[in-house]
Write a protein that holds these residues in place. Structure first.
Motif, PDB file in Angstrom:
ATOM      1  N   UNK A 135      32.917   4.897  -0.373  1.00 56.20           N
ATOM      2  CA  UNK A 135      33.716   6.118  -0.368  1.00 56.20           C
ATOM      3  C   UNK A 135      34.142   6.497  -1.787  1.00 56.20           C
ATOM      4  N   UNK A 136      34.628   5.537  -2.538  1.00 63.51           N
ATOM      5  CA  UNK A 136      35.076   5.825  -3.904  1.00 63.51           C
ATOM      6  C   UNK A 136      33.898   6.237  -4.777  1.00 63.51           C
ATOM      7  N   UNK A 137      32.781   5.539  -4.664  1.00 63.37           N
ATOM      8  CA  UNK A 137      31.594   5.879  -5.462  1.00 63.37           C
ATOM      9  C   UNK A 137      31.072   7.261  -5.103  1.00 63.37           C
ATOM     10  N   UNK A 138      31.208   7.651  -3.846  1.00 68.79           N
ATOM     11  CA  UNK A 138      30.715   8.968  -3.436  1.00 68.79           C
ATOM     12  C   UNK A 138      31.468  10.095  -4.130  1.00 68.79           C
ATOM     13  N   UNK A 139      32.672   9.821  -4.599  1.00 71.35           N
ATOM     14  CA  UNK A 139      33.444  10.838  -5.317  1.00 71.35           C
ATOM     15  C   UNK A 139      32.786  11.194  -6.651  1.00 71.35           C
ATOM     16  N   UNK A 140      31.927  10.296  -7.149  1.00 73.96           N
ATOM     17  CA  UNK A 140      31.252  10.502  -8.425  1.00 73.96           C
ATOM     18  C   UNK A 140      29.735  10.530  -8.277  1.00 73.96           C
ATOM     19  N   UNK A 141      29.228  10.753  -7.084  1.00 73.23           N
ATOM     20  CA  UNK A 141      27.795  10.942  -6.894  1.00 73.23           C
ATOM     21  C   UNK A 141      26.988   9.710  -6.559  1.00 73.23           C
ATOM     22  N   UNK A 142      27.630   8.592  -6.230  1.00 68.49           N
ATOM     23  CA  UNK A 142      26.930   7.374  -5.796  1.00 68.49           C
ATOM     24  C   UNK A 142      25.877   6.860  -6.775  1.00 68.49           C
ATOM     25  N   UNK A 143      26.095   7.015  -8.054  1.00 73.16           N
ATOM     26  CA  UNK A 143      25.187   6.449  -9.056  1.00 73.16           C
ATOM     27  C   UNK A 143      25.566   4.994  -9.306  1.00 73.16           C
ATOM     28  N   UNK A 182      48.351   6.027 -13.833  1.00 69.28           N
ATOM     29  CA  UNK A 182      48.066   6.893 -14.982  1.00 69.28           C
ATOM     30  C   UNK A 182      46.787   6.458 -15.693  1.00 69.28           C
ATOM     31  N   UNK A 183      46.646   5.170 -15.920  1.00 74.24           N
ATOM     32  CA  UNK A 183      45.468   4.668 -16.632  1.00 74.24           C
ATOM     33  C   UNK A 183      44.182   4.883 -15.829  1.00 74.24           C
ATOM     34  N   UNK A 184      44.240   4.672 -14.524  1.00 73.51           N
ATOM     35  CA  UNK A 184      43.057   4.898 -13.691  1.00 73.51           C
ATOM     36  C   UNK A 184      42.659   6.374 -13.684  1.00 73.51           C
ATOM     37  N   UNK A 188      39.237   7.956 -15.108  1.00 79.15           N
ATOM     38  CA  UNK A 188      38.357   8.773 -14.273  1.00 79.15           C
ATOM     39  C   UNK A 188      38.095  10.143 -14.899  1.00 79.15           C
ATOM     40  N   UNK A 189      39.094  10.678 -15.611  1.00 78.39           N
ATOM     41  CA  UNK A 189      38.935  12.013 -16.196  1.00 78.39           C
ATOM     42  C   UNK A 189      38.194  11.970 -17.539  1.00 78.39           C
ATOM     43  N   UNK A 190      37.957  10.761 -18.029  1.00 83.93           N
ATOM     44  CA  UNK A 190      37.240  10.626 -19.289  1.00 83.93           C
ATOM     45  C   UNK A 190      38.141  10.632 -20.506  1.00 83.93           C
ATOM     46  N   UNK A 191      39.455  10.654 -20.302  1.00 86.55           N
ATOM     47  CA  UNK A 191      40.356  10.631 -21.453  1.00 86.55           C
ATOM     48  C   UNK A 191      40.689   9.206 -21.885  1.00 86.55           C
ATOM     49  N   UNK A 192      40.218   8.255 -21.131  1.00 89.79           N
ATOM     50  CA  UNK A 192      40.350   6.841 -21.498  1.00 89.79           C
ATOM     51  C   UNK A 192      38.966   6.250 -21.402  1.00 89.79           C
ATOM     52  N   UNK A 193      38.449   5.677 -22.473  1.00 90.06           N
ATOM     53  CA  UNK A 193      37.085   5.158 -22.410  1.00 90.06           C
ATOM     54  C   UNK A 193      36.967   4.020 -21.408  1.00 90.06           C
ATOM     55  N   UNK A 194      35.856   3.975 -20.648  1.00 90.91           N
ATOM     56  CA  UNK A 194      35.654   2.873 -19.704  1.00 90.91           C
ATOM     57  C   UNK A 194      35.490   1.547 -20.428  1.00 90.91           C
TER      58      UNK A 194
END
Length: 196
Positions: A135-143, A182-184, A188-194
């Protein structure tokens, strides 16, 4: 289904709902048959009309507790139309979730028990983990990257709620929930590098 069969099914369902809340709030070793039956408005002697054993009841209640989480997670992703992941994070790391273990996600309180449990328990727990990850991965296209991020997110969500419930200092517990949320969301928004 006859009237008595319908009553029996309703009674069984009531016991399962109560036991499901109890295993989330107290763990799998605490709920006693007598207390569960009393809370359900039934006699202790009637227990074996519904379940083979206490282990049978706890296994079924655990399965119910785990499965109930899927609907809640899906609802959480719909709380924020613009950013479903943020909706999930906010709902999961809410103070209300921390403070209501009996109705919260069963992954949090049942993880340690699953680790010590039999193969069936481990498989039920793993099935729910996999469902959440999908479910969580599907939010970002299941890559492949989305799956990796889903693992990080789920681990952070479950671990943070577990730790926050164990804190004596509610202000520190609140800070933990807010900071990780906040960090998560920043991640997710790309403002914190993975993480590498």
């Amino acid at each position: 289904m006859g009237h008595s069969q319908a009553e029996k099914a309703a009674s069984r369902e009531r016991v399962l709902r109560i036991a499901s809340r109890k295993v989330r709030a107290e763990g799998v070793t605490r709920p006693g048959i007598a207390d569960l039956m009393k809370e359900a408005g039934l006699t202790h002697g009637g227990f074996y009309k519904h379940f083979d054993s206490r282990d049978d009841l706890i296994a079924q209640a655990t399965a119910v507790a785990l499965a109930e989480g899927s609907a809640k997670i899906e609802r959480a992703t719909r709380k924020n139309d613009q950013d479903p992941r943020a909706g999930l994070i906010d709902a999961y790391l809410a103070k209300q979730h921390r403070d209501a273990p009996a109705t919260g996600c069963a992954l949090v309180p049942l993880g340690a028990a699953a680790g010590r449990g039999d193969q069936h328990f481990k498989e039920a727990y793993e099935k729910q983990v996999r469902t959440y990850l999908e479910l969580i991965a599907s939010l970002d296209g299941n890559t492949a990257d989305a799956r990796a991020e889903a693992m990080v997110t789920l681990g952070a969500l479950v671990g943070t709620v577990l730790i926050s419930r164990a804190m004596a200092d509610k202000n520190f517990s609140d800070e933990l929930l807010e900071t990780v949320a906040d960090q998560l969301k920043r991640r997710a928004s790309g403002t914190l590098p993975p993480a590498a």
